[in-house]
Design a protein around this motif. Sequence first.
Motif, PDB file in Angstrom:
ATOM      1  N   LEU A 171    -128.368 -15.387  64.816  1.00 10.39           N
ATOM      2  CA  LEU A 171    -127.981 -14.580  63.669  1.00 10.39           C
ATOM      3  C   LEU A 171    -126.580 -14.917  63.171  1.00 10.39           C
ATOM      4  O   LEU A 171    -126.307 -14.810  61.971  1.00 10.39           O
ATOM      5  N   VAL A 172    -125.696 -15.313  64.063  1.00 11.23           N
ATOM      6  CA  VAL A 172    -124.361 -15.745  63.629  1.00 11.23           C
ATOM      7  C   VAL A 172    -124.494 -16.945  62.698  1.00 11.23           C
ATOM      8  O   VAL A 172    -123.861 -17.003  61.631  1.00 11.23           O
ATOM      9  N   TYR A 173    -125.320 -17.896  63.100  1.00  8.77           N
ATOM     10  CA  TYR A 173    -125.583 -19.051  62.222  1.00  8.77           C
ATOM     11  C   TYR A 173    -126.243 -18.604  60.921  1.00  8.77           C
ATOM     12  O   TYR A 173    -125.870 -19.042  59.824  1.00  8.77           O
ATOM     13  N   ARG A 174    -127.210 -17.707  61.032  1.00  8.28           N
ATOM     14  CA  ARG A 174    -127.969 -17.297  59.853  1.00  8.28           C
ATOM     15  C   ARG A 174    -127.088 -16.559  58.846  1.00  8.28           C
ATOM     16  O   ARG A 174    -127.261 -16.706  57.631  1.00  8.28           O
ATOM     17  N   LEU A 175    -126.139 -15.762  59.339  1.00 10.47           N
ATOM     18  CA  LEU A 175    -125.227 -15.071  58.433  1.00 10.47           C
ATOM     19  C   LEU A 175    -124.399 -16.075  57.640  1.00 10.47           C
ATOM     20  O   LEU A 175    -124.208 -15.925  56.425  1.00 10.47           O
ATOM     21  N   ALA A 176    -123.892 -17.094  58.350  1.00 13.02           N
ATOM     22  CA  ALA A 176    -123.109 -18.117  57.666  1.00 13.02           C
ATOM     23  C   ALA A 176    -123.957 -18.906  56.663  1.00 13.02           C
ATOM     24  O   ALA A 176    -123.465 -19.318  55.611  1.00 13.02           O
ATOM     25  N   ARG A 177    -125.227 -19.099  56.986  1.00  9.39           N
ATOM     26  CA  ARG A 177    -126.103 -19.937  56.149  1.00  9.39           C
ATOM     27  C   ARG A 177    -126.693 -19.168  54.971  1.00  9.39           C
ATOM     28  O   ARG A 177    -126.708 -19.664  53.838  1.00  9.39           O
ATOM     29  N   TYR A 178    -127.153 -17.930  55.199  1.00  9.44           N
ATOM     30  CA  TYR A 178    -127.890 -17.212  54.164  1.00  9.44           C
ATOM     31  C   TYR A 178    -127.212 -15.934  53.673  1.00  9.44           C
ATOM     32  O   TYR A 178    -127.612 -15.384  52.653  1.00  9.44           O
ATOM     33  N   ARG A 179    -126.238 -15.446  54.391  1.00  7.25           N
ATOM     34  CA  ARG A 179    -125.482 -14.245  54.011  1.00  7.25           C
ATOM     35  C   ARG A 179    -126.383 -13.048  53.720  1.00  7.25           C
ATOM     36  O   ARG A 179    -126.216 -12.337  52.727  1.00  7.25           O
ATOM     37  N   GLU A 180    -127.340 -12.807  54.609  1.00  8.84           N
ATOM     38  CA  GLU A 180    -128.223 -11.652  54.469  1.00  8.84           C
ATOM     39  C   GLU A 180    -127.493 -10.391  54.915  1.00  8.84           C
ATOM     40  O   GLU A 180    -126.911 -10.352  55.998  1.00  8.84           O
ATOM     41  N   TRP A 181    -127.584  -9.342  54.111  1.00 11.15           N
ATOM     42  CA  TRP A 181    -126.802  -8.146  54.415  1.00 11.15           C
ATOM     43  C   TRP A 181    -127.292  -7.459  55.689  1.00 11.15           C
ATOM     44  O   TRP A 181    -126.484  -6.877  56.430  1.00 11.15           O
ATOM     45  N   GLN A 182    -128.604  -7.529  55.955  1.00 10.59           N
ATOM     46  CA  GLN A 182    -129.114  -6.920  57.180  1.00 10.59           C
ATOM     47  C   GLN A 182    -128.489  -7.566  58.415  1.00 10.59           C
ATOM     48  O   GLN A 182    -128.129  -6.885  59.378  1.00 10.59           O
ATOM     49  N   VAL A 183    -128.367  -8.884  58.374  1.00 10.31           N
ATOM     50  CA  VAL A 183    -127.770  -9.606  59.498  1.00 10.31           C
ATOM     51  C   VAL A 183    -126.302  -9.210  59.657  1.00 10.31           C
ATOM     52  O   VAL A 183    -125.819  -8.979  60.771  1.00 10.31           O
TER      53      VAL A 183
ATOM     54  N   LEU B 233    -124.704  -7.454  63.018  1.00  9.28           N
ATOM     55  CA  LEU B 233    -123.612  -8.099  63.743  1.00  9.28           C
ATOM     56  C   LEU B 233    -122.355  -7.240  63.748  1.00  9.28           C
ATOM     57  O   LEU B 233    -121.573  -7.294  64.706  1.00  9.28           O
ATOM     58  N   MET B 234    -122.162  -6.425  62.720  1.00 10.99           N
ATOM     59  CA  MET B 234    -120.998  -5.533  62.725  1.00 10.99           C
ATOM     60  C   MET B 234    -121.115  -4.509  63.844  1.00 10.99           C
ATOM     61  O   MET B 234    -120.108  -4.105  64.440  1.00 10.99           O
ATOM     62  N   GLY B 235    -122.346  -4.073  64.143  1.00  9.41           N
ATOM     63  CA  GLY B 235    -122.528  -3.181  65.285  1.00  9.41           C
ATOM     64  C   GLY B 235    -122.085  -3.840  66.578  1.00  9.41           C
ATOM     65  O   GLY B 235    -121.460  -3.205  67.440  1.00  9.41           O
ATOM     66  N   LEU B 236    -122.381  -5.130  66.723  1.00 12.78           N
ATOM     67  CA  LEU B 236    -121.951  -5.869  67.918  1.00 12.78           C
ATOM     68  C   LEU B 236    -120.446  -6.077  67.911  1.00 12.78           C
ATOM     69  O   LEU B 236    -119.796  -6.006  68.964  1.00 12.78           O
ATOM     70  N   VAL B 237    -119.883  -6.346  66.752  1.00 13.62           N
ATOM     71  CA  VAL B 237    -118.425  -6.488  66.650  1.00 13.62           C
ATOM     72  C   VAL B 237    -117.733  -5.212  67.128  1.00 13.62           C
ATOM     73  O   VAL B 237    -116.767  -5.252  67.889  1.00 13.62           O
ATOM     74  N   ALA B 238    -118.255  -4.061  66.705  1.00 19.07           N
ATOM     75  CA  ALA B 238    -117.636  -2.784  67.065  1.00 19.07           C
ATOM     76  C   ALA B 238    -117.814  -2.456  68.531  1.00 19.07           C
ATOM     77  O   ALA B 238    -116.898  -1.943  69.184  1.00 19.07           O
ATOM     78  N   GLY B 239    -118.998  -2.755  69.075  1.00 15.45           N
ATOM     79  CA  GLY B 239    -119.298  -2.328  70.435  1.00 15.45           C
ATOM     80  C   GLY B 239    -118.918  -3.306  71.508  1.00 15.45           C
ATOM     81  O   GLY B 239    -118.710  -2.908  72.665  1.00 15.45           O
ATOM     82  N   TYR B 240    -118.806  -4.591  71.150  1.00 13.69           N
ATOM     83  CA  TYR B 240    -118.593  -5.614  72.181  1.00 13.69           C
ATOM     84  C   TYR B 240    -117.252  -6.336  72.067  1.00 13.69           C
ATOM     85  O   TYR B 240    -116.502  -6.405  73.051  1.00 13.69           O
ATOM     86  N   LEU B 241    -116.916  -6.854  70.903  1.00 14.81           N
ATOM     87  CA  LEU B 241    -115.742  -7.720  70.798  1.00 14.81           C
ATOM     88  C   LEU B 241    -114.441  -7.078  71.277  1.00 14.81           C
ATOM     89  O   LEU B 241    -113.611  -7.773  71.890  1.00 14.81           O
ATOM     90  N   PRO B 242    -114.184  -5.774  71.042  1.00 10.68           N
ATOM     91  CA  PRO B 242    -112.911  -5.218  71.526  1.00 10.68           C
ATOM     92  C   PRO B 242    -112.719  -5.346  73.031  1.00 10.68           C
ATOM     93  O   PRO B 242    -111.570  -5.426  73.502  1.00 10.68           O
ATOM     94  N   TRP B 243    -113.802  -5.373  73.792  1.00  8.43           N
ATOM     95  CA  TRP B 243    -113.668  -5.480  75.242  1.00  8.43           C
ATOM     96  C   TRP B 243    -113.137  -6.841  75.668  1.00  8.43           C
ATOM     97  O   TRP B 243    -112.633  -6.991  76.791  1.00  8.43           O
TER      98      TRP B 243
END
Length: 495
Positions: free
Chosen positions: A392-404, A408-418
Amino acid sequence: MFLTSRVFRWAGPLAVTLLAAAVRLWNLGNPRSLVFDETFYVKDAWTLNNLGYESSWPEGADVLFAAGQTDVFLSDPSFVVHPPLGKWLISLGMAAFGPDDSWGWRIVTVLVGVLAVVLLMLIAKKLFGSTLLAVIAGFLFAIDGNAIVMSRVALLDNYVMFFALLGFGAVLLDRDWHATRLTARLALAREAGRNPGWGPTLWWRPWLLAAGLAFGLTCSVKWSGIYFLAAFGVYLVVVDALARRRAGLPFWFSAAVLKQAPATFLLIVPVAVATYLASWTGWFVTARGFYRDWATTPGAAWTGALAWVPDTVQSFWHYQVAAYTYHVGLSTPHPYQSNPLTWLFMVRPTSMYYRGSSRGENGCEFNTCSEAITGIGNPLIWWAATAAVLYLVYRLARYREWQVGLILMGLVAGYLPWLLYLNRTVFQFYTIAFEPYLLLGLTFVIGLILPRARWAVLGFLVAALLVSAYFYPLWTGTQTSLTFWQLHIWLPSWR
């Protein structure tokens, strides 16, 4: 076809909900002892229920509590570092069924876990427009081991997951609300011959008020909720900027940042702050909470320009600073701590409970028996979801689908800060906070595959169910032979 029939639209989600409830409720009272961090949260919940603040307990309180001696708590306050809401919720089950019943102190966590499955299906239906994909997302959540374990032990993280997911759903609903009203306001301006310039400021956005409430509730369970509040605050500004650009506004970026963003902030943040403060009502209205009278001790109160601040507010602020200092400095070694870099690959799951027995001991019918509650997610689901997210990271860069982007923002909020706390003592089970977004990512990829490979998808779902059945005893403290337990240790780090 049944999967597209009117009956399936309600029968599918209902079946998944019943499955989620069954696997979470079965033998819930076992073990009849405080497991892992239940030693903190269950006892804190009971003193909150009785005193309005978390108090101390005498030595050996866990054994006494499990034996039914639940009123041996002391009146002295205890220093706790998590906000009270999750413990208040745990206390509801104890108030209803009694504190001496392990089923009672876990039941609310179960209910929240089942509601989370329902909520995920509703979100998936809105996100993908497909009942079938919604049922698949809910099914994966219903049978995954991490979700099952975290719904069967009275810890706080299941509540973090649920309230954050509520906020995610509110942000999702605001997307259509915002787009519809922005388009309408711009159309009216253009019909009237006015140059829309920056475009309007949209103040009436009820789903943002709901998001502020949900993320405030998340913060009222654990401070990690602030990452969801911040991440989705940024997300809303970006969405507004892109919507204004698509609408042809010349100053779309400055309008989003300087005009709409302050309004968005005022719609979300004050509600979240008020919700957080309300969760501390017990501390404010009682007189013996930890640091409750700190500002009245000699030399402690603020001086100078801040001397006017009420003592209670000063004491509360001091408590929050002390809790923050504890959190960022926590580095006590633990045998089941795990590095956040390994979380997506499930390298070091948390053992919540283990009891070994010999033949004839504790009902053991083998030479050696094991009883375990281990937070191992379903390996097939987790590793497939991790692969899907990388795609999905690749797909966001390639197609910019809002669902993706939203997933991924949910993962950014829940995972990346750790990843900022690699030297802090943290555990694999924290991943429950962002597991719904992993599963939404996996479901998105399944939706891409489904039209061309239905039998492969069906085979994956059946295999996932069988793997969950295989691991289920290790998620529920069921007594098995030691050999059976050893057969589930697929990686040496799972011991």
